[in-house]
Motif scaffolding. Structure first.
Motif, mmCIF file in Angstrom:
data_model
loop_
_atom_site.group_PDB
_atom_site.id
_atom_site.type_symbol
_atom_site.label_atom_id
_atom_site.label_comp_id
_atom_site.label_asym_id
_atom_site.label_seq_id
_atom_site.Cartn_x
_atom_site.Cartn_y
_atom_site.Cartn_z
ATOM 1 N N GLN A 23 59.979 41.879 38.679
ATOM 2 C CA GLN A 23 61.453 41.811 39.181
ATOM 3 C C GLN A 23 61.519 42.739 39.950
ATOM 4 O OE1 GLN A 23 62.879 42.161 35.184
ATOM 5 N NE2 GLN A 23 63.766 39.935 35.163
ATOM 6 N N GLU A 24 61.017 44.057 39.746
ATOM 7 C CA GLU A 24 61.299 45.276 40.770
ATOM 8 C C GLU A 24 60.770 44.915 42.208
ATOM 9 O OE1 GLU A 24 61.143 48.732 37.684
ATOM 10 O OE2 GLU A 24 59.504 48.280 38.740
ATOM 11 N N LEU A 25 59.660 44.091 42.341
ATOM 12 C CA LEU A 25 58.956 43.817 43.525
ATOM 13 C C LEU A 25 59.602 42.421 44.199
ATOM 14 C CD1 LEU A 25 55.465 44.142 42.457
ATOM 15 C CD2 LEU A 25 56.567 45.520 43.926
ATOM 16 N N GLY A 26 60.490 42.015 43.570
ATOM 17 C CA GLY A 26 61.491 40.855 43.943
ATOM 18 C C GLY A 26 61.167 39.570 43.496
ATOM 19 N N LEU A 29 61.386 34.330 38.302
ATOM 20 C CA LEU A 29 60.819 33.589 37.158
ATOM 21 C C LEU A 29 61.249 32.174 37.311
ATOM 22 C CD1 LEU A 29 59.499 33.604 34.405
ATOM 23 C CD2 LEU A 29 61.901 33.658 33.355
ATOM 24 N N VAL A 30 60.302 31.471 37.605
ATOM 25 C CA VAL A 30 60.366 29.873 37.872
ATOM 26 C C VAL A 30 60.721 29.213 36.586
ATOM 27 C CG1 VAL A 30 59.328 27.789 38.838
ATOM 28 C CG2 VAL A 30 58.821 30.109 39.763
ATOM 29 N N HIS A 31 59.942 29.406 35.651
ATOM 30 C CA HIS A 31 60.000 28.727 34.274
ATOM 31 C C HIS A 31 59.190 29.152 33.171
ATOM 32 C CE1 HIS A 31 57.204 25.238 35.901
ATOM 33 N NE2 HIS A 31 56.694 26.491 35.714
ATOM 34 N N ARG A 32 59.543 29.110 32.163
ATOM 35 C CA ARG A 32 58.393 29.418 30.969
ATOM 36 C C ARG A 32 58.077 27.887 30.128
ATOM 37 N NH1 ARG A 32 58.671 34.768 30.038
ATOM 38 N NH2 ARG A 32 60.537 35.981 30.698
ATOM 39 N N ARG A 125 53.201 29.892 28.989
ATOM 40 C CA ARG A 125 53.132 30.692 30.106
ATOM 41 C C ARG A 125 54.378 31.101 30.600
ATOM 42 N NH1 ARG A 125 49.740 27.621 34.351
ATOM 43 N NH2 ARG A 125 48.010 29.088 33.231
ATOM 44 N N SER A 126 54.578 32.085 31.458
ATOM 45 C CA SER A 126 55.905 32.430 32.085
ATOM 46 C C SER A 126 55.256 32.383 33.683
ATOM 47 C CB SER A 126 56.446 33.770 31.657
ATOM 48 O OG SER A 126 55.703 34.767 31.971
ATOM 49 N N ALA A 127 55.716 31.561 34.520
ATOM 50 C CA ALA A 127 55.395 31.475 35.819
ATOM 51 C C ALA A 127 56.561 31.866 36.705
ATOM 52 C CB ALA A 127 55.312 29.951 36.096
ATOM 53 N N TRP A 128 55.874 32.932 37.892
ATOM 54 C CA TRP A 128 56.657 33.766 38.865
ATOM 55 C C TRP A 128 56.311 33.409 40.142
ATOM 56 C CZ3 TRP A 128 60.129 37.594 37.091
ATOM 57 C CH2 TRP A 128 60.180 37.930 35.892
ATOM 58 N N LYS A 129 57.207 33.510 40.999
ATOM 59 C CA LYS A 129 56.762 33.454 42.459
ATOM 60 C C LYS A 129 57.318 34.717 43.321
ATOM 61 C CE LYS A 129 60.635 30.427 43.959
ATOM 62 N NZ LYS A 129 60.824 28.928 44.409
ATOM 63 N N LEU A 130 56.601 35.282 44.489
ATOM 64 C CA LEU A 130 57.317 35.991 45.318
ATOM 65 C C LEU A 130 56.718 35.748 46.534
ATOM 66 C CD1 LEU A 130 56.007 39.547 44.531
ATOM 67 C CD2 LEU A 130 55.154 37.694 43.533
ATOM 68 N N ASP A 144 51.049 33.908 37.249
ATOM 69 C CA ASP A 144 51.299 33.400 35.766
ATOM 70 C C ASP A 144 50.698 34.281 34.745
ATOM 71 O OD1 ASP A 144 51.847 30.951 36.928
ATOM 72 O OD2 ASP A 144 49.895 30.139 36.858
ATOM 73 N N LEU A 145 51.775 34.458 33.705
ATOM 74 C CA LEU A 145 51.288 35.350 32.467
ATOM 75 C C LEU A 145 51.186 34.450 31.337
ATOM 76 C CD1 LEU A 145 54.050 38.129 33.212
ATOM 77 C CD2 LEU A 145 51.555 38.245 33.959
ATOM 78 N N ASP A 146 50.076 34.578 30.739
ATOM 79 C CA ASP A 146 49.680 33.387 29.824
ATOM 80 C C ASP A 146 49.369 34.322 28.351
ATOM 81 O OD1 ASP A 146 49.858 31.479 31.518
ATOM 82 O OD2 ASP A 146 47.697 31.072 31.621
ATOM 83 N N THR A 147 49.707 33.604 27.346
ATOM 84 C CA THR A 147 49.404 33.999 25.951
ATOM 85 C C THR A 147 48.954 33.006 25.101
ATOM 86 O OG1 THR A 147 50.778 36.112 25.945
ATOM 87 C CG2 THR A 147 50.160 35.399 23.953
ATOM 88 N N ALA A 148 47.727 32.993 24.935
ATOM 89 C CA ALA A 148 46.910 31.865 24.035
ATOM 90 C C ALA A 148 47.393 31.916 22.547
ATOM 91 C CB ALA A 148 45.825 31.814 24.283
ATOM 92 N N ASP A 149 47.232 30.931 21.742
ATOM 93 C CA ASP A 149 47.805 30.897 20.507
ATOM 94 C C ASP A 149 46.759 31.433 19.606
ATOM 95 O OD1 ASP A 149 45.876 29.081 20.397
ATOM 96 O OD2 ASP A 149 46.885 27.518 19.674
ATOM 97 N N PHE A 150 45.838 32.072 20.070
ATOM 98 C CA PHE A 150 44.799 32.981 19.442
ATOM 99 C C PHE A 150 44.767 34.454 19.774
ATOM 100 C CE2 PHE A 150 42.504 30.969 22.885
ATOM 101 C CZ PHE A 150 41.695 31.945 23.417
#
Length: 234
Positions: A23-26, A29-32, A125-130, A144-150
């Motif tokens: 966010q600080e870099l501009g 957030l596209v979607h989760r 997933r949270s997907a960002w663009k800049l 893309d910031l991913d967290t798997a269910d394991f």
């Protein structure tokens, strides 16, 4: 093989303040969203051991990643991504020595090719663009910031370019953004699939570490330490 956009990416381990820093870099957030990936291979992992990766993503269909010709020195690999089912089936037939097999959907030929599920997991997933530099001609960066269910979390910084000649500049932008996000220069974050196999299918993971006939025994494992990839998407 079909040609298309080149996807350049770097994997990294996200920290607790990665989204705040974006966010600080501009960044925007596209979607989760949440999806399930299921990977298929033979019992001998014939595809993965030859650096081919067959995946069905919930809501997106089939994809086969095939190795390309590396053209830039450094800790990265090149892939051609096939998403057309006829192209995927044709490539699988060639890889697995089943040229006589008739055409059909990927799901229809799995059994004939001896392919079975080897991994399946859900990713949040949270997907960002800049726009890294603000210049119109510079590649738009995606994170893309991913967290798997394991429980494994991994991030990717990526850019899409049209020509191989644009790859070095894209890599430079990706590495610069990675540095701004606090990613150590030499950090190598494994893919979710590799960590899944290591945790839940250790025998298959060890099989991936074994050198293939085309690799020298002293060669470094190319499967478990990927940090940068550039892929040609179809």
């Amino acid at each position: 093989m079909a040609q298309g956009l080149i996807e350049v990416e770097r994997k990294f381990v996200p920290g607790p303040d990665t989204e705040k820093r974006l966010q600080e870099l501009g960044g925007t957030l596209v979607h989760r969203f949440t999806f399930r990936d299921t990977y298929y291979d033979t019992t001998e992992l014939s595809l993965m051991r030859s650096d081919h990766w067959l995946r069905q993503r919930e809501g997106s269909g089939w994809e086969l990643k095939c190795p390309g010709k590396a053209g830039i020195p450094g800790p990265h690999t090149e892939y051609i991504e096939l998403t057309s089912e006829p192209e995927i089936v044709a490539q699988l037939r060639e890889l697995l020595g089943a040229e006589e097999l008739g055409a059909g959907s990927v799901a229809a030929v799995l059994g004939s090719l001896g392919l079975q599920e080897v991994a399946s997991f859900v990713t949040n997933r949270s997907a960002w663009k800049l726009m890294f530099s603000g210049a119109e001609k510079e590649p738009l960066l995606r994170v893309d910031l991913d967290t798997a269910d394991f429980g494994y979390a991994v991030g990717e910084v990526e850019a899409l370019v049209h020509e191989v000649a644009e790859v070095p500049a894209a890599l430079e932008k990706i590495l610069s953004l990675s540095s701004m996000l606090g990613v150590p220069t030499q950090e190598k974050a494994p893919a979710k699939l590799i960590v899944y196999l290591q945790r839940f299918r250790p025998e298959d993971y060890q099989r991936l570490l074994e050198p293939t006939l085309s690799e020298k025994p002293q060669g470094a494992n190319k499967h478990s330490d990927r940090s940068l990839d550039y892929n040609v998407t179809s």
